[in-house]
Design an enzyme around this catalytic site. Structure first.
Site, PDB file in Angstrom:
ATOM      1  N   CYS A  68       0.834  -1.197   0.000  1.00 39.36           N
ATOM      2  CA  CYS A  68       0.000   0.000   0.000  1.00 39.36           C
ATOM      3  C   CYS A  68       0.872   1.251   0.000  1.00 39.36           C
ATOM      4  CB  CYS A  68      -0.926   0.011   1.206  1.00 39.36           C
ATOM      5  SG  CYS A  68      -2.073   1.415   1.209  1.00 39.36           S
ATOM      6  N   CYS A  72      -0.187   5.331   6.702  1.00 40.19           N
ATOM      7  CA  CYS A  72      -0.896   5.170   7.975  1.00 40.19           C
ATOM      8  C   CYS A  72       0.069   4.609   9.022  1.00 40.19           C
ATOM      9  CB  CYS A  72      -2.098   4.253   7.795  1.00 40.19           C
ATOM     10  SG  CYS A  72      -3.225   4.779   6.481  1.00 40.19           S
ATOM     11  N   CYS A  75      -0.016   0.859  10.280  1.00 40.93           N
ATOM     12  CA  CYS A  75      -0.264  -0.234   9.337  1.00 40.93           C
ATOM     13  C   CYS A  75       1.005  -0.964   8.906  1.00 40.93           C
ATOM     14  CB  CYS A  75      -0.995   0.304   8.113  1.00 40.93           C
ATOM     15  SG  CYS A  75      -1.521  -1.019   6.987  1.00 40.93           S
ATOM     16  N   CYS A 112     -16.021 -10.331   5.305  1.00 39.77           N
ATOM     17  CA  CYS A 112     -15.407  -9.060   4.937  1.00 39.77           C
ATOM     18  C   CYS A 112     -14.110  -9.321   4.172  1.00 39.77           C
ATOM     19  CB  CYS A 112     -15.098  -8.234   6.184  1.00 39.77           C
ATOM     20  SG  CYS A 112     -16.539  -7.980   7.245  1.00 39.77           S
ATOM     21  N   CYS A 143     -19.045  -7.628   2.831  1.00 43.67           N
ATOM     22  CA  CYS A 143     -18.408  -6.367   3.204  1.00 43.67           C
ATOM     23  C   CYS A 143     -17.044  -6.316   2.527  1.00 43.67           C
ATOM     24  CB  CYS A 143     -18.250  -6.274   4.727  1.00 43.67           C
ATOM     25  SG  CYS A 143     -17.382  -4.789   5.304  1.00 43.67           S
ATOM     26  N   CYS A 203     -19.806   0.792   7.334  1.00 44.31           N
ATOM     27  CA  CYS A 203     -19.057   0.236   8.461  1.00 44.31           C
ATOM     28  C   CYS A 203     -17.878   1.173   8.682  1.00 44.31           C
ATOM     29  CB  CYS A 203     -18.592  -1.179   8.134  1.00 44.31           C
ATOM     30  SG  CYS A 203     -17.533  -1.925   9.404  1.00 44.31           S
ATOM     31  N   ARG A 275     -18.491  -3.061  17.224  1.00 46.80           N
ATOM     32  CA  ARG A 275     -17.694  -4.270  17.053  1.00 46.80           C
ATOM     33  C   ARG A 275     -16.354  -4.193  17.768  1.00 46.80           C
ATOM     34  NH1 ARG A 275     -16.945  -4.971  11.349  1.00 46.80           N
ATOM     35  NH2 ARG A 275     -18.972  -5.976  11.383  1.00 46.80           N
TER      36      ARG A 275
END
Length: 328
Positions: A68, A72, A75, A112, A143, A203, A275
């Site tokens: 990616c 972030c 991450c 998901c 998802c 979500c 969640r």
């Protein structure tokens, strides 16, 4: 909502009446209530809208790991961090379907699929759309979390049968730049607007324990609760520090503060599923039980969350049996 002389936590005596708008000051007041009072109020709100002994189970699969371009700070999949994670190709549809069948057999009701992208390229969408259609055909809720959307991608996902799109706000506006610099909070909100416009459930939640203060945790929840329609599903992640990321040495959040965050989320978003997401592997059964008492009624179910460990299903089944919790 303007502040009055009466404390915000006293103004809503009926827990069945949802709040419409919140200020950060009011959310901080929630956090600062005595712990037992806060949990009691969260239980009242929870029981007014949900079966207090039922928990929704989702399974999360990484369909494209690593590589990616975003930065972030939490991450492991960013190319900007030296975490030793290899870039992998997008999984084949048949492989994803086998994972989904296994998840359903173990009791998951939602499947998901997450891809480590800034956003999906048009050439990848055909494969992702096929995954959504095939998983939906199994009778599972679907998802995906694919990063930022553009053009008509949200509409394509809706037409394929997507039920939920995950796109976390991560943290409060004032703390956002200390965690992520390659895109803005406004970018994320734009994607959520596209998702809503396409008629897909949202979500969206965040991560706590990244070095933010209580006011930032309150600010994150205010951003979520004050949306025109609050997210149907609100994941609250407890940071799992990954070696090689900028947040690898951040101090852990106090466990009771984490429970307070769950309780505040339940009160501020009374009809949303809240969640327990990343970080459950590091939680004791007793801490998880407190989170369920505070209004959490959804978990990620299965041994792996993208690139981090999660409690195995046997441990979860044993805990649910001890607590008398049932699957949704």
């Amino acid at each position: 909502m303007t502040m009055t002389s009466a404390p915000a936590v006293e103004r809503q005596a009926d827990p069945a009446v949802p709040r419409i708008q919140w200020t950060v000051a009011e959310a901080v007041e929630l956090f600062e209530q005595p712990f037992m009072d806060l949990l009691f109020r969260a239980q009242q709100v929870h029981r007014a809208h949900f079966d207090a002994n039922a928990v929704q189970r989702s399974t999360l699969l990484s369909i494209k790991t690593g590589g990616c371009s975003e930065d972030c700070g939490y991450c492991s999949q960013s190319t900007r961090h030296n975490t030793g994670l290899d870039r992998e190709q997008l999984l084949k549809v048949a492989e994803v379907v086998e994972h989904a069948k296994a998840a359903k057999a173990k009791g998951a009701s939602r499947f998901c699929m997450g891809a480590a992208w800034r956003g999906p390229k048009d050439k990848d969408m055909e494969t992702v759309l096929a995954m959504v259609r095939e998983v939906k055909a199994l009778g599972l809720e679907t998802c995906v979390t694919l990063g930022m959307l553009k053009g008509d991608q949200a509409l394509q996902l809706k037409e394929a049968g997507l039920d939920y799109y995950n796109h976390n706000l991560d943290t409060a506006p004032e703390f956002y730049g200390q965690v992520i610099t390659t895109h803005t909070l406004a970018d994320r909100l734009d994607t959520l607007e596209q998702v809503r416009g396409a008629g897909i459930n949202v979500c969206s939640g965040g991560i706590v324990g990244m070095g933010e203060g209580r006011r930032s945790r309150a600010g994150l929840l205010v951003q979520l609760a004050n949306m025109a329609s609050p997210p149907e599903s609100v994941p609250i992640n407890n940071l799992v520090p990954v070696p090689g990321t900028p947040l690898e040495n951040v101090d852990k959040i106090d466990p009771f503060e984490f429970v307070r965050t769950i309780a505040a989320a339940r009160i501020m978003m009374p009809t949303s599923f809240v969640r327990l997401s990343a970080g459950r592997q590091q939680m004791s059964d007793e801490l998880q039980a407190l989170c369920f008492m505070a209004g959490a009624n959804s978990i990620f179910y299965g041994e792996r969350l993208l690139t981090t460990d999660n409690p195995d299903t046997d441990r979860d089944e044993a805990l649910f049996a001890r607590l008398g919790l049932r699957p949704v």
